[in-house]
Design an enzyme around this catalytic site. Structure first.
Site, PDB file in Angstrom:
ATOM      1  CB  SER A 572     -44.923 -50.412  -3.911  1.00 52.73           C
ATOM      2  OG  SER A 572     -45.064 -50.823  -2.676  1.00 52.73           O
ATOM      3  CG  ASP A 657     -43.456 -44.594   1.332  1.00 54.71           C
ATOM      4  OD1 ASP A 657     -44.241 -44.948   1.341  1.00 54.71           O
ATOM      5  OD2 ASP A 657     -42.947 -44.943  -0.060  1.00 54.71           O
ATOM      6  CG  HIS A 692     -46.251 -45.686  -1.295  1.00 55.72           C
ATOM      7  ND1 HIS A 692     -44.805 -46.884  -0.968  1.00 55.72           N
ATOM      8  CD2 HIS A 692     -46.644 -46.452  -1.868  1.00 55.72           C
ATOM      9  CE1 HIS A 692     -44.615 -47.945  -1.620  1.00 55.72           C
ATOM     10  NE2 HIS A 692     -46.261 -48.108  -2.278  1.00 55.72           N
TER      11      HIS A 692
END
Length: 720
Positions: A572, A657, A692
Site C-alpha cells: 500500500s 481494491d 486491498h
C-alpha cells in the site's frame, strides 16, 4: 486483533531518479530463473493532463475502468497473470512446500480467550480445515453450553471473498447485528439476527461501513453509509428494527469530503458518539443512547490542527487531545459543560518524550498505552493522573497493546504481547496483586523453540543524522556476521502507522532458510513520537524514502546481509515506498515485493472521485497547490520511472481494491516494462476476486505469502 487507537490513527484509515547502468546491475540478474520474451506489452494511448502550466502524458491511463468490465483491460490483466504464472512455474513445488509448512504450524482447532461481557462469555473458534471463525457465547459460566452466534464458514459459502467487519449484540443480549463484505470493496451489508430463533430480519442495510452501534432501547441501530463512488463514509443513519431501510432517518451528513465519519458507543453506554476526522482535524457529536431520536450535540467543534477523541465514564468525558500537546495529553470535562474548551481540566500532561497512543477507562482508574524511545509501555493511573502501576517488558523489540476489556468495573486488565521470537500472547494483569497471568499463547506446531532465534533492536544513522530504529530477527544457527545471509527489509512509513515488531508464523519459513528479517522504522511512522510522523509526510515525505535506503546501506555495511541478496518489501503506502526506492537506489536490491502499491501519487491525488483522495490531503498535500504538485511529482514512482536497470520485482494487486485502485500497479508495471534496461523479472499478479487486503480466510491467505516468499527465495538460490 486490531489495536485500539487514539488520536494518532484518526486519519484512518494511506524524486529525482538516479541513473544506473545496466552493467552495474549484472549481479542482480535473475540467473536461476528461465528467461522469456513473452512479457505482455500494453498499448500506448496518449492521455494528456495539464495543471500549473505543466503537462504530463499518461499513455496507460486507458487501463482504468471503474466498472472493472472492459474486455481489453481484463485481457491485459489476464495476460500479465498468465505471464507471471509461467515465470513462477518453477517455484510451484516450493510454493506448495511453503504453504504446507506455514499452515501446519497452526493449531487446527483453536479458540480465543473467552471475554465476559454483560453476563456472557464470548469467544471465537477455528475448526480444522475451515477458513473462518465461529463466534460463540456461554451464559454465566464457562461450563455452560456454547451458543453459536455466527458461523462465518456458513455465511461465506458461495462467495470468493468474505469478511465479517463488525458484530454487535444488543443491550438485552437478544439481537445480533453483523456487517459483511463479500466483494472486498469495504462496502458492507448489515443484517440483524434474532439469536433465540436463529433467523435474520428481512431488512438489509447496504453500502455501509463496518460501524454498528445499538441504542439502549434494543430496537434502534445506528450505522454509517458510504458514498457509492468515492466510498467515503459520510452519512449516519438511524434504523428501527423490523422496518424498511427506505424509512431510515438521516441523523448527520458530513459535507466536507476531507473528513471521515464513524460511530462508537462510550464506555459508560450512555452516549453514541459520531466521530468526524481528517488527518489533522476532528470533531465529536453526541447522541443520547437512552433517547436515540434526539438531535446530536457537539462535544467540541472542529478547529484547525486539533485532533481529539473522547470517551465517557462517571459523568465525565475524558479526551485524548493534541491541543498544545504534540504527543498528546488527557483532559476531562463534566458532561454538563461540553462545547466549552475553557472547562477542560488536565488529567495527564503532555510530555515531549512520551507519545500517548491509547486510553481505556475503568471505574477506579484508567490505562494508557504510551511510547517512550520507540517502546510501548502500559500504564495504570488514577483519575488525578498519577502513575499507579506499570506493566513492563524485557525484550529489546516487542509489541504490546490493550486488549478487549468490556467491563469498566473490573480490577483486571487484558493485554496482548508479542515479539519477533514470542508468539502472540494474551495476559491478564491484576491491579490488586500487580501480577500478570498468561491466559493463552498461540501454539506453533512442529519443531519450534524461541531460543533458536535472535531478536534485536539497533539504530542506523540516516544521511541527515537522524537515528533510525531497526528491528531484526534471524535464526542463530544460520546467521553469520560476515555478510553471507540473504535479507528481507520491510517498511511502511505513512499515516503515523507504526509497525511494531511482532511474531509471524509465516516468517519462520524465511528465517529457517537463513534469511535475516528487518523492519525499518522510518520517518512517517510514530515510532519515535509525533515529530517522527511529521518529519515523514507532506513536504518532508522524501525522508521516508531516504531513511529506508540508508537503513539498507547501514545493514549491509554492518554485514547483516550479503549485498547481492538484499530484498525489500512494502504494501500500500509501503508499496509507494518500494516504488520510490527502486527509482532512487535500484542497485541495492536483488528483488522487491510491492503489494497493492500506491504509485501514481499525482494523478490519484488530483482526482477527487477516487476513494481516499480528499481525506488524505493532510498526509500527502493537495497537488492543486503548485508547491505540493512539484514535490509529489519529484517522488511519484509512476512519474519517475526512467531508463535504467531495475531489480527483480513481483507486484501484486486486487481487481476490487478500494484503497489503491488496481490500475495504479498495472500502469506502473506497463511503464516499467517499456522503459527498464535490464532483463530482470517484472511480474504483475492481479487477484481477480479480491481487494486491498488480499485473500480472506485463515488458510487461503497463506497462498499469497507462499507465492511471494517463493519469489525471493528462488532469487536467493533457495529452492527447498
Amino acid at each position: 486483533m486490531k489495536k485500539t487507537v487514539g488520536i494518532g490513527m484518526l486519519a484512518l484509515v494511506f524524486i529525482q531518479a538516479c541513473s544506473q547502468s545496466t552493467s552495474s546491475l549484472t549481479k542482480h540478474s535473475a540467473t536461476n530463473i528461465m528467461k522469456s520474451e513473452s512479457a505482455p506489452i500494453a498499448k500506448r494511448v496518449d492521455h494528456l493532463m495539464e495543471i500549473h502550466d505543466h503537462q504530463r502524458n499518461d499513455p496507460y491511463y486507458w487501463l482504468r475502468d471503474d466498472s472493472r468490465e472492459d474486455p481489453e483491460m481484463l485481457a491485459y490483466l489476464n495476460a500479465e497473470n498468465n505471464y507471471t504464472q509461467t515465470k513462477l512455474a518453477h517455484t510451484q513445488t516450493l510454493q506448495n512446500i511453503l504453504f504446507k509448512e506455514m499452515t501446519s504450524r497452526l493449531e487446527p482447532n483453536d479458540a480465543s480467550v473467552p471475554v465476559l461481557d454483560k453476563g456472557y462469555w464470548y469467544s471465537s473458534i477455528f475448526q480444522q480445515g475451515k477458513d473462518y471463525r465461529i463466534i460463540v457465547r456461554q451464559k454465566g459460566s464457562l461450563a455452560a453450553p456454547k451458543e453459536v452466534l455466527i458461523d462465518q464458514n456458513i455465511r461465506a459459502q458461495g462467495h470468493d471473498y468474505y469478511n465479517l467487519g463488525d458484530r454487535k449484540v444488543s443491550p438485552n443480549q437478544k439481537l445480533l447485528a453483523i456487517a459483511e463484505d463479500t466483494v472486498s470493496r469495504r462496502l458492507y451489508n448489515i443484517r440483524i439476527k434474532d439469536i433465540a430463533s436463529d433467523t435474520y430480519y428481512p431488512e438489509v442495510l447496504s453500502n455501509a461501513s463496518a460501524n454498528i452501534v445499538w441504542a439502549n432501547d434494543n430496537k434502534t441501530l445506528f450505522y454509517v453509509k458510504k458514498d457509492p463512488e468515492t466510498l467515503l463514509p459520510y452519512q449516519v443513519y438511524r434504523h428501527t428494527l423490523g422496518t424498511s431501510p427506505e424509512q431510515d432517518v438521516l441523523v448527520y451528513q458530513e459535507d466536507d469530503n476531507t473528513f471521515y465519519t464513524y460511530i462508537y458507543k462510550t464506555r459508560s453506554d450512555n452516549f453514541i458518539a459520531i466521530g468526524l476526522s481528517s488527518t489533522m482535524n476532528s470533531e465529536t457529536l453526541l447522541l443520547d443512547a437512552e433517547h436515540p431520536t434526539q438531535a446530536p450535540k457537539t462535544l467540541l467543534a472542529r478547529s484547525k490542527d486539533h485532533l481529539y477523541r473522547a470517551d465517557h465514564i462517571n459523568d465525565y468525558f475524558y479526551i485524548h487531545t493534541n491541543k498544545n500537546a504534540l504527543n498528546g495529553k488527557i483532559v476531562r470535562v463534566h458532561q454538563s459543560k461540553i462545547g466549552d474548551i475553557t472547562q477542560w481540566q488536565t488529567v495527564l500532561k503532555h510530555n515531549d518524550d512520551t507519545l500517548i497512543q491509547d486510553l481505556d477507562l475503568f471505574d477506579n482508574f484508567f490505562t494508557t498505552n504510551e511510547r517512550i524511545n520507540g517502546l510501548e509501555k502500559l500504564r495504570i493511573r488514577d483519575y488525578q493522573g498519577n502513575l499507579v502501576q506499570e506493566i513492563s517488558f524485557t525484550d529489546e523489540a516487542y509489541s504490546s497493546y490493550l486488549s478487549n476489556n468490556p467491563d469498566p468495573t473490573s480490577e483486571k486488565i487484558r493485554y496482548y504481547y508479542s515479539s519477533m521470537t514470542t508468539p502472540n500472547s494474551v495476559f491478564e494483569y491484576d491491579t490488586n496483586t500487580q501480577k500478570s497471568t498468561l491466559l493463552k499463547q498461540d501454539k506453533v506446531l512442529g519443531v519450534f523453540d524461541p531460543s533458536d532465534y535472535q531478536s534485536k533492536r539497533i539504530l542506523i544513522t540516516a544521511r541527515d543524522g537522524a537515528k533510525i530504529p531497526v528491528s531484526l530477527v534471524y535464526r542463530k544457527s544460520l546467521f553469520s556476521h560476515n555478510a553471507t545471509n540473504p535479507m528481507l527489509v520491510y517498511g511502511y512509513g505513512s499515516y503515523g502507522s507504526t509497525n511494531d515488531p511482532s511474531f509471524s508464523i509465516s516468517r519462520l519459513s524465511l528465517l529457517d532458510r537463513g534469511f535475516v528479517y528487518a523492519i525499518a522504522h522510518i520517518r512517517g511512522s510514530k515510532m519515535l513520537g509525533e515529530k517522527w510522523y511529521e518529519d515523514g509526510k507532506k513536504l518532508t515525505k522524501m525522508n521516508s524514502f531516504t531513511d529506508f535506503i540508508d537503513v539498507t546501506k547501514g545493514l549491509i555495511a554492518q554485514q547483516y546481509a550479503d549485498p547481492n541478496k538484499v530484498y525489500a518489501s512494502g504494501r500500500s503506502a509501503g508499496g509507494l515506498l518500494m516504488g520510490a526506492v527502486v527509482n532512487m537506489a535500484p542497485e541495492l536490491y536483488h528483488g522487491v515485493l510491492a503489494g497493492v502499491p500506491f504509485v501514481d501519487v499525482v494523478t490519484t491525488m488530483l482526482d477527487e472521485t477516487i476513494p481516499l483522495t480528499t481525506g488524505e490531503y493532510d498526509e500527502w498535500g493537495n497537488p492543486n497547490d503548485k508547491q505540493f504538485y512539484d514535490y509529489m511529482l519529484s517522488y511519484s514512482p509512476y512519474d519517475q520511472v526512467s531508463r535504467q536497470a531495475y531489480p527483480n520485482m513481483l507486484v501484486t494487486t486486487g481487481l476490487h481494491d478500494s484503497q489503491v485502485q488496481y490500475y495504479e500497479p498495472a500502469k506502473w508495471v506497463a511503464k516499467l516494462r517499456a522503459m527498464k534496461t535490464d532483463d530482470n523479472l517484472l511480474l504483475l499478479d492481479t487477484d481477480m476476486e479480491v481487494g486491498h487486503g488480499g485473500k480472506s480466510g485463515r488458510y487461503k491467505s497463506f497462498l499469497d505469502i507462499a507465492k511471494q516468499y517463493s519469489f525471493i527465495l528462488s532469487l536467493a538460490g533457495v529452492d527447498k
